[in-house]
Write a protein that holds these residues in place. Structure first.
Motif, PDB file in Angstrom:
ATOM      1  N   PHE A 129       0.821  -1.200   0.000  1.00 58.86           N
ATOM      2  CA  PHE A 129       0.000   0.000   0.000  1.00 58.86           C
ATOM      3  C   PHE A 129       0.861   1.258   0.000  1.00 58.86           C
ATOM      4  O   PHE A 129       0.645   2.184  -0.798  1.00 58.86           O
ATOM      5  CB  PHE A 129      -0.928  -0.022   1.220  1.00 58.86           C
ATOM      6  CG  PHE A 129      -1.580   1.281   1.548  1.00 58.86           C
ATOM      7  CD1 PHE A 129      -2.273   1.998   0.577  1.00 58.86           C
ATOM      8  CD2 PHE A 129      -1.498   1.807   2.833  1.00 58.86           C
ATOM      9  CE1 PHE A 129      -2.877   3.216   0.880  1.00 58.86           C
ATOM     10  CE2 PHE A 129      -2.099   3.014   3.142  1.00 58.86           C
ATOM     11  CZ  PHE A 129      -2.785   3.723   2.160  1.00 58.86           C
ATOM     12  N   LYS A 130       1.863   1.312   0.870  1.00 56.32           N
ATOM     13  CA  LYS A 130       2.691   2.513   0.964  1.00 56.32           C
ATOM     14  C   LYS A 130       3.537   2.723  -0.282  1.00 56.32           C
ATOM     15  O   LYS A 130       3.883   3.859  -0.631  1.00 56.32           O
ATOM     16  CB  LYS A 130       3.556   2.447   2.218  1.00 56.32           C
ATOM     17  CG  LYS A 130       2.785   2.772   3.493  1.00 56.32           C
ATOM     18  CD  LYS A 130       2.225   4.190   3.436  1.00 56.32           C
ATOM     19  CE  LYS A 130       1.423   4.572   4.644  1.00 56.32           C
ATOM     20  NZ  LYS A 130       0.937   5.968   4.598  1.00 56.32           N
TER      21      LYS A 130
ATOM     22  N   LEU B  86     -16.668   4.761  -1.197  1.00 60.13           N
ATOM     23  CA  LEU B  86     -15.638   5.652  -0.686  1.00 60.13           C
ATOM     24  C   LEU B  86     -15.916   7.132  -0.954  1.00 60.13           C
ATOM     25  O   LEU B  86     -15.647   7.965  -0.083  1.00 60.13           O
ATOM     26  CB  LEU B  86     -14.272   5.268  -1.253  1.00 60.13           C
ATOM     27  CG  LEU B  86     -13.557   4.111  -0.545  1.00 60.13           C
ATOM     28  CD1 LEU B  86     -12.282   3.745  -1.285  1.00 60.13           C
ATOM     29  CD2 LEU B  86     -13.252   4.464   0.908  1.00 60.13           C
ATOM     30  N   PRO B  87     -16.438   7.521  -2.132  1.00 61.32           N
ATOM     31  CA  PRO B  87     -16.709   8.950  -2.324  1.00 61.32           C
ATOM     32  C   PRO B  87     -17.654   9.520  -1.266  1.00 61.32           C
ATOM     33  O   PRO B  87     -17.414  10.616  -0.736  1.00 61.32           O
ATOM     34  CB  PRO B  87     -17.327   8.999  -3.730  1.00 61.32           C
ATOM     35  CG  PRO B  87     -16.750   7.804  -4.429  1.00 61.32           C
ATOM     36  CD  PRO B  87     -16.659   6.750  -3.369  1.00 61.32           C
ATOM     37  N   GLU B  88     -18.708   8.779  -0.952  1.00 59.69           N
ATOM     38  CA  GLU B  88     -19.663   9.237   0.061  1.00 59.69           C
ATOM     39  C   GLU B  88     -18.995   9.305   1.432  1.00 59.69           C
ATOM     40  O   GLU B  88     -19.163  10.275   2.179  1.00 59.69           O
ATOM     41  CB  GLU B  88     -20.864   8.293   0.091  1.00 59.69           C
ATOM     42  CG  GLU B  88     -21.983   8.729   1.024  1.00 59.69           C
ATOM     43  CD  GLU B  88     -23.179   7.781   0.958  1.00 59.69           C
ATOM     44  OE1 GLU B  88     -24.281   8.226   1.328  1.00 59.69           O
ATOM     45  OE2 GLU B  88     -23.015   6.619   0.524  1.00 59.69           O
ATOM     46  N   TRP B  89     -18.236   8.262   1.761  1.00 65.18           N
ATOM     47  CA  TRP B  89     -17.554   8.254   3.053  1.00 65.18           C
ATOM     48  C   TRP B  89     -16.510   9.359   3.123  1.00 65.18           C
ATOM     49  O   TRP B  89     -16.372  10.040   4.141  1.00 65.18           O
ATOM     50  CB  TRP B  89     -16.887   6.891   3.289  1.00 65.18           C
ATOM     51  CG  TRP B  89     -16.099   6.873   4.574  1.00 65.18           C
ATOM     52  CD1 TRP B  89     -16.574   6.625   5.824  1.00 65.18           C
ATOM     53  CD2 TRP B  89     -14.700   7.144   4.729  1.00 65.18           C
ATOM     54  NE1 TRP B  89     -15.561   6.722   6.752  1.00 65.18           N
ATOM     55  CE2 TRP B  89     -14.404   7.042   6.108  1.00 65.18           C
ATOM     56  CE3 TRP B  89     -13.670   7.469   3.844  1.00 65.18           C
ATOM     57  CZ2 TRP B  89     -13.114   7.250   6.617  1.00 65.18           C
ATOM     58  CZ3 TRP B  89     -12.390   7.676   4.349  1.00 65.18           C
ATOM     59  CH2 TRP B  89     -12.129   7.562   5.707  1.00 65.18           C
ATOM     60  N   HIS B  90     -15.765   9.556   2.028  1.00 62.34           N
ATOM     61  CA  HIS B  90     -14.682  10.536   2.049  1.00 62.34           C
ATOM     62  C   HIS B  90     -15.199  11.955   2.220  1.00 62.34           C
ATOM     63  O   HIS B  90     -14.542  12.787   2.872  1.00 62.34           O
ATOM     64  CB  HIS B  90     -13.831  10.438   0.782  1.00 62.34           C
ATOM     65  CG  HIS B  90     -12.577  11.257   0.855  1.00 62.34           C
ATOM     66  ND1 HIS B  90     -12.486  12.525   0.332  1.00 62.34           N
ATOM     67  CD2 HIS B  90     -11.367  10.999   1.444  1.00 62.34           C
ATOM     68  CE1 HIS B  90     -11.285  13.005   0.551  1.00 62.34           C
ATOM     69  NE2 HIS B  90     -10.589  12.111   1.229  1.00 62.34           N
TER      70      HIS B  90
ATOM     71  N   SER C 130      -7.925   9.430  -3.132  1.00 64.67           N
ATOM     72  CA  SER C 130      -7.096   8.450  -3.833  1.00 64.67           C
ATOM     73  C   SER C 130      -6.281   7.599  -2.865  1.00 64.67           C
ATOM     74  O   SER C 130      -5.963   6.439  -3.160  1.00 64.67           O
ATOM     75  CB  SER C 130      -6.156   9.153  -4.822  1.00 64.67           C
ATOM     76  OG  SER C 130      -5.297  10.060  -4.135  1.00 64.67           O
ATOM     77  N   TYR C 131      -5.935   8.159  -1.720  1.00 61.32           N
ATOM     78  CA  TYR C 131      -5.197   7.413  -0.700  1.00 61.32           C
ATOM     79  C   TYR C 131      -5.997   6.189  -0.256  1.00 61.32           C
ATOM     80  O   TYR C 131      -5.472   5.076  -0.171  1.00 61.32           O
ATOM     81  CB  TYR C 131      -4.925   8.341   0.477  1.00 61.32           C
ATOM     82  CG  TYR C 131      -4.169   7.724   1.641  1.00 61.32           C
ATOM     83  CD1 TYR C 131      -2.783   7.741   1.681  1.00 61.32           C
ATOM     84  CD2 TYR C 131      -4.843   7.165   2.724  1.00 61.32           C
ATOM     85  CE1 TYR C 131      -2.084   7.203   2.751  1.00 61.32           C
ATOM     86  CE2 TYR C 131      -4.162   6.612   3.798  1.00 61.32           C
ATOM     87  CZ  TYR C 131      -2.784   6.645   3.812  1.00 61.32           C
ATOM     88  OH  TYR C 131      -2.096   6.103   4.866  1.00 61.32           O
TER      89      TYR C 131
END
Length: 348
Positions: free
Chosen positions: A31-32, A190-194, A212-213
């Motif tokens: 991931f990193k 993710l868009p809604e959560w972000h 994006s992260y």
């Protein structure tokens, strides 16, 4: 422990063994690497122990960062000796211009923040006592929160609830009476959560990652364990809160959370945490790491509410040593830390 047992040698990061320590796992390395860090891994010559290292910052003067490592058991009185020997052996495997090695240590602190607090200067003296170079410094910021709550998931759900603060149990049941619905989300959510997460960061004053992260985190964890879960709490079809939790072997770690400024009376965050604990237990996890609290129950601390919230679920408060630097280049280190001192830290 004898530091002579150390034998630091490069290994393939992709071949690291699975570990309960998320931040030293192969998943975290993959991931990193997607987020810009250059990843290295090293065997330590102590059984199967290995260590994940992230090279951060400018290529001309990188910082070698070890998240939640080294993940080996070392007696408190030998912490300084071990860090020094490890850093000296590590140096020949790092870029020649490397500024320092930063260890976000997983070891518990010998100091109690209430009963026996220690200044950074006093802690540095003790850490360096008896070392050859006296070159270990408390980092200006911690990359990972050193204080947390660990909840043993082995008791029954009835006993887990009984171990909670009465107000916490009440709020969990209140969320149920209000009809708060908690379910799993996917990368598509993710868009809604972000959006909720960004709003939370603005209200609470912490640094937020770009969307994006998190997309990279979920794409990395797409295949099996370690698994990364998104849980969303809805009330009347409106998302009021969401959290991201990782399962690594038998440990569940609460990583990121978000909540709306409205709808607080239905207690959605309490429903989320209880759901995450129950799901982790059902998945075979023995421990739930609430990941990050203030060092003590100080009512004037700006995050006192977070302390009350997380400790309300029971468990054991753990104080780790935080981030420590072994410095290779004092001149560039001074420049690096001067800018870093203004950082709030806790930016995994």
């Amino acid at each position: 422990m004898r530091t002579s047992a150390l034998d630091v040698h490069p290994v393939d990061p992709s071949r690291l063994e699975s570990t309960p320590n998320l931040f030293q796992s192969p998943l975290w390395g993959r991931f990193k690497s997607k987020t810009g860090s250059r990843i290295k891994a090293f065997g330590l010559g102590m059984g199967n122990h290995a260590m994940l290292v992230q090279l951060r910052g400018a290529a001309s003067h990188p910082l070698a960062y070890v998240p939640a490592g080294p993940d080996v058991s070392v007696p408190t009185e030998e912490h300084g000796f071990f860090i020094e020997e490890l850093s000296m052996q590590l140096r020949k495997h790092l870029p020649e211009s490397c500024t320092a090695v930063r260890y976000d240590l997983p070891w518990e602190s010998p100091y109690d923040p209430v009963d026996s607090p220690a200044s950074d200067q006093a802690a540095e003296i003790r850490m360096n006592f008896g070392t050859s170079y006296h070159n270990i410094h408390k980092a200006p910021t911690d990359g990972l929160a050193p204080d947390t709550v660990e909840i043993d998931l082995s008791p029954s759900e009835h006993d887990l609830l009984a171990a909670m603060r009465p107000k916490t149990r009440y709020n969990i049941r209140l969320s149920q009476r209000h009809g708060v619905d908690v379910g799993s989300g996917t990368a598509e959510h993710l868009p809604e959560w972000h959006a909720l997460y960004t709003d939370t960061a603005q209200r609470k004053g912490f640094r937020a990652h770009e969307r994006s992260y998190f997309e990279k985190l979920f794409s990395t964890a797409r295949d099996g364990r370690p698994s990364v879960q998104l849980y969303l709490a809805r009330h009347r079809s409106v998302v009021l809160a969401g959290i991201i939790v990782a399962h690594t072997r038998d440990v569940a770690t609460y990583l990121y959370g978000a909540s709306a400024a409205h709808g607080r009376s239905v207690m959605a965050p309490y429903a989320l945490q209880w759901h995450a604990m129950r799901t982790a237990k059902a998945a075979g996890c023995a421990l739930y790491d609430a990941f990050g609290i203030p060092p003590s129950a100080d009512p004037v601390h700006p995050m006192y509410g977070l302390y009350r919230f997380k400790t309300g679920f029971g468990g054991r408060v753990v104080h780790r040593r935080g981030a420590w630097d072994f410095v290779y280049d004092n001149e560039t280190y001074a420049v690096f830390t001067a800018g870093e001192s203004a950082s709030p830290g806790y930016y995994t």
